[in-house]
Design an enzyme around this catalytic site. Sequence first.
Site, mmCIF file in Angstrom:
data_model
loop_
_atom_site.group_PDB
_atom_site.id
_atom_site.type_symbol
_atom_site.label_atom_id
_atom_site.label_comp_id
_atom_site.label_asym_id
_atom_site.label_seq_id
_atom_site.Cartn_x
_atom_site.Cartn_y
_atom_site.Cartn_z
ATOM 1 N N LYS A 13 0.829 -1.211 0.000
ATOM 2 C CA LYS A 13 0.000 0.000 0.000
ATOM 3 C C LYS A 13 0.865 1.264 0.000
ATOM 4 C CE LYS A 13 -2.154 -1.153 3.815
ATOM 5 N NZ LYS A 13 -1.472 -2.441 4.091
ATOM 6 N N ARG A 88 -9.603 0.764 9.089
ATOM 7 C CA ARG A 88 -9.174 -0.599 9.386
ATOM 8 C C ARG A 88 -10.253 -1.382 10.102
ATOM 9 N NH1 ARG A 88 -3.241 0.512 9.286
ATOM 10 N NH2 ARG A 88 -2.120 -1.426 9.619
ATOM 11 N N ARG A 125 11.574 -5.813 4.896
ATOM 12 C CA ARG A 125 11.305 -4.396 4.581
ATOM 13 C C ARG A 125 12.274 -3.491 5.344
ATOM 14 N NH1 ARG A 125 5.371 -1.889 5.320
ATOM 15 N NH2 ARG A 125 5.537 -2.685 7.460
ATOM 16 N N ARG A 158 11.328 -1.569 11.030
ATOM 17 C CA ARG A 158 10.304 -1.220 12.009
ATOM 18 C C ARG A 158 10.265 -2.260 13.120
ATOM 19 N NH1 ARG A 158 4.927 0.141 8.575
ATOM 20 N NH2 ARG A 158 4.017 -1.004 10.324
ATOM 21 N N ARG A 169 -0.388 -9.075 13.659
ATOM 22 C CA ARG A 169 -0.980 -8.044 12.786
ATOM 23 C C ARG A 169 -1.850 -8.702 11.729
ATOM 24 N NH1 ARG A 169 4.261 -5.312 10.961
ATOM 25 N NH2 ARG A 169 2.966 -4.015 9.608
HETATM 26 P P1 ADP Z 1 2.211 -1.839 3.219
HETATM 27 O O1 ADP Z 1 2.225 -0.343 3.182
HETATM 28 O O2 ADP Z 1 0.977 -2.424 2.575
HETATM 29 O O3 ADP Z 1 2.442 -2.408 4.592
HETATM 30 P P2 ADP Z 1 4.776 -1.648 1.807
HETATM 31 O O4 ADP Z 1 4.467 -0.755 0.643
HETATM 32 O O5 ADP Z 1 5.541 -1.056 2.926
HETATM 33 O O6 ADP Z 1 3.410 -2.366 2.330
HETATM 34 O O7 ADP Z 1 5.546 -2.934 1.217
HETATM 35 C C1 ADP Z 1 5.970 -4.005 2.095
HETATM 36 C C2 ADP Z 1 7.324 -4.531 1.610
HETATM 37 O O8 ADP Z 1 7.158 -5.218 0.365
HETATM 38 C C3 ADP Z 1 8.366 -3.451 1.332
HETATM 39 O O9 ADP Z 1 9.629 -3.981 1.700
HETATM 40 C C4 ADP Z 1 8.288 -3.198 -0.188
HETATM 41 O O10 ADP Z 1 9.526 -2.770 -0.722
HETATM 42 C C5 ADP Z 1 7.914 -4.589 -0.686
HETATM 43 N N1 ADP Z 1 7.011 -4.570 -1.858
HETATM 44 C C6 ADP Z 1 5.961 -3.733 -2.085
HETATM 45 N N2 ADP Z 1 5.329 -4.065 -3.231
HETATM 46 C C7 ADP Z 1 5.980 -5.146 -3.727
HETATM 47 C C8 ADP Z 1 5.808 -5.986 -4.895
HETATM 48 N N3 ADP Z 1 4.796 -5.771 -5.774
HETATM 49 N N4 ADP Z 1 6.681 -7.007 -5.078
HETATM 50 C C9 ADP Z 1 7.673 -7.250 -4.184
HETATM 51 N N5 ADP Z 1 7.894 -6.514 -3.085
HETATM 52 C C10 ADP Z 1 7.066 -5.467 -2.841
HETATM 53 P P1 AMP Z 2 0.877 0.486 9.290
HETATM 54 O O1 AMP Z 2 2.008 1.467 9.149
HETATM 55 O O2 AMP Z 2 -0.312 0.855 8.451
HETATM 56 O O3 AMP Z 2 1.327 -0.945 9.071
HETATM 57 O O4 AMP Z 2 0.392 0.601 10.801
HETATM 58 C C1 AMP Z 2 1.230 0.285 11.877
HETATM 59 C C2 AMP Z 2 0.424 0.171 13.167
HETATM 60 O O5 AMP Z 2 -0.184 1.437 13.485
HETATM 61 C C3 AMP Z 2 -0.739 -0.828 13.163
HETATM 62 O O6 AMP Z 2 -0.332 -2.152 13.432
HETATM 63 C C4 AMP Z 2 -1.660 -0.244 14.247
HETATM 64 O O7 AMP Z 2 -1.184 -0.563 15.543
HETATM 65 C C5 AMP Z 2 -1.494 1.266 14.047
HETATM 66 N N1 AMP Z 2 -2.489 1.809 13.078
HETATM 67 C C6 AMP Z 2 -2.244 2.375 11.866
HETATM 68 N N2 AMP Z 2 -3.374 2.744 11.266
HETATM 69 C C7 AMP Z 2 -4.382 2.402 12.112
HETATM 70 C C8 AMP Z 2 -5.804 2.496 12.057
HETATM 71 N N3 AMP Z 2 -6.440 3.021 11.001
HETATM 72 N N4 AMP Z 2 -6.507 2.028 13.117
HETATM 73 C C9 AMP Z 2 -5.896 1.504 14.195
HETATM 74 N N5 AMP Z 2 -4.575 1.365 14.302
HETATM 75 C C10 AMP Z 2 -3.808 1.807 13.282
#
Ligand code: ADP
Ligand code: AMP
Length: 216
Positions: A13, A88, A125, A158, A169
Amino acid sequence: MRIILLGPPGAGKGTQAKFIAQKLAIPQISTGDILRENVKNNTELGKKAKEFINKGTLVPDTIMIELVKNRVKEEDCKNGYILDGFPRTIAQAEGLEKALGEEKIDAVLFVNVSDVVIIERLSLRRICKNCGAIYHLKYNPPQKDGECDKCGGELYQRDDDKEETIKNRLKVYREQTEPLVDYYRKKDILFEIDGEKSVEEVNKEISEILNKFLQN
Ligand code: ADP
Ligand code: AMP
């Protein structure tokens, strides 16, 4: 355009939100990023959110709805925005609708990936401390170890990207967030995207969906 990015943790995302934000010149609103910034600065919100984030559970709905309600009222959101990581829960989705009134969400982009892929994506990541750029040690590695290609900032992992927290999660996602897929499908604004393809292919699929909106 007002867009929601929906999908499990690690679906890509954030990666795609940055690209959409650039394409449409609208801000990315990542609730996770906002919360982490507050934790870093030890604000009142940060103090409340920290334990939930570290456990991999959700920060309470009332706090999140209030936060997003205020954020989307800001000047830079007047032409639209991308919500990344919000809503969420069904309660958050309803809270958002109430806050928006006449304004409507145009599209919910549901980026879907399987559990195996999620664990591999999240455990490798890395994120830039300075500019927030997202890397993956296997699929999108930085040119220099530990250093951001874009700004030279330090890359970090992270705290909640550790295997035990990832599993939690995921469970929370299935129980509390996944019901939103049906919720938005029923409203006829859901677009499902195969998030297991490469970043570029996912990019292309999203672009095609957005272009249809831009033509109308
Ligand atoms: P989210 O915001 O949904 O948690 P991220 O955008 O941070 O996900 O992506 C999670 C991990 O996967 C990151 O390390 C990113 O570089 C990698 N990633 C994202 N999209 C792809 C893809 N289409 N193929 C392979 N790796 C990806
Ligand atoms: P994310 O960066 O989206 O993976 O979010 C990291 C963490 O932040 C999650 O595991 C939750 O603990 C908190 N968080 C982020 N967005 C929300 C939301 N919309 N509602 C509740 N908790 C959230």
